[in-house]
Structure formats: C-alpha cells, structure tokens
Design a protein around this motif. Sequence first.
Motif, PDB file in Angstrom:
ATOM      1  N   CYS A  83      20.119  43.806  56.668  1.00 28.88           N
ATOM      2  CA  CYS A  83      18.744  43.189  56.265  1.00 28.88           C
ATOM      3  C   CYS A  83      18.165  43.654  54.864  1.00 28.88           C
ATOM      4  CB  CYS A  83      17.716  43.266  57.139  1.00 28.88           C
ATOM      5  SG  CYS A  83      16.550  42.203  56.819  1.00 28.88           S
ATOM      6  N   LEU A  84      19.141  43.334  53.851  1.00 29.96           N
ATOM      7  CA  LEU A  84      18.731  44.076  52.441  1.00 29.96           C
ATOM      8  C   LEU A  84      17.567  43.161  51.888  1.00 29.96           C
ATOM      9  CD1 LEU A  84      22.399  43.984  50.923  1.00 29.96           C
ATOM     10  CD2 LEU A  84      20.912  45.964  51.297  1.00 29.96           C
ATOM     11  N   GLY A  85      16.632  43.928  51.314  1.00 28.40           N
ATOM     12  CA  GLY A  85      15.624  43.274  50.680  1.00 28.40           C
ATOM     13  C   GLY A  85      15.346  43.917  49.097  1.00 28.40           C
ATOM     14  N   LYS A  86      14.702  43.021  48.475  1.00 30.77           N
ATOM     15  CA  LYS A  86      14.622  43.648  47.070  1.00 30.77           C
ATOM     16  C   LYS A  86      13.309  44.800  47.129  1.00 30.77           C
ATOM     17  CE  LYS A  86      14.180  42.225  42.626  1.00 30.77           C
ATOM     18  NZ  LYS A  86      13.883  43.407  42.002  1.00 30.77           N
ATOM     19  N   SER A  87      13.993  45.944  46.482  1.00 32.69           N
ATOM     20  CA  SER A  87      13.396  46.915  46.170  1.00 32.69           C
ATOM     21  C   SER A  87      12.313  46.564  45.163  1.00 32.69           C
ATOM     22  CB  SER A  87      14.228  48.254  45.929  1.00 32.69           C
ATOM     23  OG  SER A  87      13.380  49.281  45.901  1.00 32.69           O
ATOM     24  N   LYS A  88      11.099  47.420  45.417  1.00 30.30           N
ATOM     25  CA  LYS A  88       9.821  47.405  44.219  1.00 30.30           C
ATOM     26  C   LYS A  88      10.402  48.523  43.286  1.00 30.30           C
ATOM     27  CE  LYS A  88       6.412  46.367  47.845  1.00 30.30           C
ATOM     28  NZ  LYS A  88       5.537  46.646  48.475  1.00 30.30           N
ATOM     29  N   HIS A  89      11.164  49.170  43.593  1.00 31.90           N
ATOM     30  CA  HIS A  89      11.741  50.237  42.685  1.00 31.90           C
ATOM     31  C   HIS A  89      12.999  49.970  42.300  1.00 31.90           C
ATOM     32  CE1 HIS A  89       7.890  52.275  44.036  1.00 31.90           C
ATOM     33  NE2 HIS A  89       8.473  52.210  45.205  1.00 31.90           N
ATOM     34  N   ASP A  90      13.171  49.636  40.898  1.00 30.97           N
ATOM     35  CA  ASP A  90      14.399  49.258  40.219  1.00 30.97           C
ATOM     36  C   ASP A  90      14.838  50.663  39.673  1.00 30.97           C
ATOM     37  OD1 ASP A  90      14.443  46.765  40.951  1.00 30.97           O
ATOM     38  OD2 ASP A  90      13.726  45.980  38.964  1.00 30.97           O
TER      39      ASP A  90
ATOM     40  N   THR B 106      17.603  47.236  49.079  1.00 33.79           N
ATOM     41  CA  THR B 106      17.853  48.267  50.105  1.00 33.79           C
ATOM     42  C   THR B 106      17.628  47.628  51.464  1.00 33.79           C
ATOM     43  OG1 THR B 106      15.388  48.943  49.850  1.00 33.79           O
ATOM     44  CG2 THR B 106      16.996  49.946  48.274  1.00 33.79           C
ATOM     45  N   TYR B 107      18.173  48.379  52.317  1.00 33.55           N
ATOM     46  CA  TYR B 107      17.986  48.489  53.724  1.00 33.55           C
ATOM     47  C   TYR B 107      18.327  49.682  54.473  1.00 33.55           C
ATOM     48  CZ  TYR B 107      19.068  47.374  58.649  1.00 33.55           C
ATOM     49  OH  TYR B 107      19.172  47.376  59.951  1.00 33.55           O
ATOM     50  N   GLU B 108      17.139  50.042  55.408  1.00 33.69           N
ATOM     51  CA  GLU B 108      17.418  51.601  55.892  1.00 33.69           C
ATOM     52  C   GLU B 108      17.682  50.970  57.484  1.00 33.69           C
ATOM     53  OE1 GLU B 108      15.092  54.929  55.311  1.00 33.69           O
ATOM     54  OE2 GLU B 108      14.674  54.116  53.372  1.00 33.69           O
ATOM     55  N   ASP B 109      18.669  51.579  58.036  1.00 35.48           N
ATOM     56  CA  ASP B 109      18.878  51.221  59.594  1.00 35.48           C
ATOM     57  C   ASP B 109      18.306  52.407  60.299  1.00 35.48           C
ATOM     58  OD1 ASP B 109      19.877  50.652  62.007  1.00 35.48           O
ATOM     59  OD2 ASP B 109      22.017  50.326  61.325  1.00 35.48           O
ATOM     60  N   GLN B 110      17.016  52.194  60.884  1.00 32.71           N
ATOM     61  CA  GLN B 110      16.659  53.137  61.556  1.00 32.71           C
ATOM     62  C   GLN B 110      17.443  53.671  62.740  1.00 32.71           C
ATOM     63  OE1 GLN B 110      14.107  54.576  60.133  1.00 32.71           O
ATOM     64  NE2 GLN B 110      13.791  53.039  58.539  1.00 32.71           N
ATOM     65  N   GLU B 111      18.031  52.812  63.403  1.00 28.34           N
ATOM     66  CA  GLU B 111      18.740  53.231  64.556  1.00 28.34           C
ATOM     67  C   GLU B 111      19.912  54.230  64.284  1.00 28.34           C
ATOM     68  OE1 GLU B 111      21.614  51.032  67.781  1.00 28.34           O
ATOM     69  OE2 GLU B 111      19.318  49.874  67.500  1.00 28.34           O
ATOM     70  N   LYS B 112      20.713  53.784  63.338  1.00 27.35           N
ATOM     71  CA  LYS B 112      21.840  54.761  63.034  1.00 27.35           C
ATOM     72  C   LYS B 112      21.479  55.680  61.918  1.00 27.35           C
ATOM     73  CE  LYS B 112      25.197  51.081  64.245  1.00 27.35           C
ATOM     74  NZ  LYS B 112      26.151  50.127  63.949  1.00 27.35           N
ATOM     75  N   ILE B 113      20.295  55.441  61.245  1.00 27.98           N
ATOM     76  CA  ILE B 113      20.117  56.306  60.023  1.00 27.98           C
ATOM     77  C   ILE B 113      21.074  56.394  58.823  1.00 27.98           C
ATOM     78  CG2 ILE B 113      19.221  58.595  59.407  1.00 27.98           C
ATOM     79  CD1 ILE B 113      18.755  59.210  62.167  1.00 27.98           C
ATOM     80  N   ILE B 114      21.323  54.959  58.644  1.00 25.18           N
ATOM     81  CA  ILE B 114      22.206  54.670  57.494  1.00 25.18           C
ATOM     82  C   ILE B 114      21.343  53.818  56.390  1.00 25.18           C
ATOM     83  CG2 ILE B 114      24.217  53.410  56.762  1.00 25.18           C
ATOM     84  CD1 ILE B 114      25.367  53.919  59.590  1.00 25.18           C
TER      85      ILE B 114
END
Length: 162
Positions: free
Chosen positions: A41-48, A64-72
């Motif tokens: 679930c990539l989303g546009k980051s506010k910090h380029d 960016t996308y942070e997978d909370q389950e796998k910590i990736i």
Amino acid sequence: MAVHRVNIEEFEEDDYHIIAIHTSLEDYRLAYFLNRDLNICLGKSKHDISSEVKEGETSFIRFTYEDQEKIIKWDLIQNKNVVIGSVNIKSQDLFSDSKNSFSSLAYLLPEFKKVDYFLKIGNAEKEINTLEIVSKINTIDGINMVYSIAIDKIKSKNNLIF
C-alpha cells in the motif's frame, strides 16, 4: 575493569534491497501497479528527498509503505529530476540585466543514470524473495526493465539514507 571495544563495522549492516525500474510510467501509476501486484500500500510521502547539486537544489518524489506486521519498509523513489536555475547577465547592450534560465538533470544515484525509479525494501533480510518481486514487477505493462542491484555496487549509498 574489563574494556570492551566495539568496531563501527559491527553496526554497518545493509539490511535493505534495491530494485531498479526502467519505465515511462508516471510515478503515481507505477505506485498503483506495484500496490496491486505486490499486495502493498504505497502512498505519497509528505517528505520528499532533498538534494543539493552544483546547479541548484532539487527534491526526489517518494512513495512509502510500512508493513507493521512484518516490520518491512517499502520506498519507491524517483531517480531523475530536473533542476531549474537562473543566471543574471549584466551587460551594456539591448539585453542588459536579463535573466537566463537553464535546466539540467539531477540523479539520486548518479552511477545509475538510466534508472527511472528505485524500490528500496528495508528491514527485510530473510522475509523477501527479490527474484519473485522482480518477476512480478516485470509483468506490469509499461515496465521496460527491472533488476536487483547489489548494495556493494552502489557508490553513493549515503543518498539512500532517509
């Protein structure tokens, strides 16, 4: 008292993978297709990612996308961007005090000038099969070429710290 010495090399672990993507797709379309095919679930980051080059200052778009389950952590980063600058020219003629503007290309990783985007997958030492990811990305229409880059081949690793 015992003295314990720690070498800095013990902390310098490259725990990320870099995948190079050659495409003519727009960044948001590429992010959409990656989300669909890789189930992320990539989303546009506010910090380029800001960068200073000799021609001026530029920033590279990042999803960016942070997978909370796998910590990736997944980052889709633009490699090429245009730097627009201007030069004041003072002379005693018809075009005195005119401003000339110019544009040039800046690269996040200059040693890979033909790459359009990088997919950085962090904290994924054993959970990620990069060959499988590369083959899934390669099936997307509009992708010209996809390959994994060995971390030791990257000269400007500091540009990937964000």
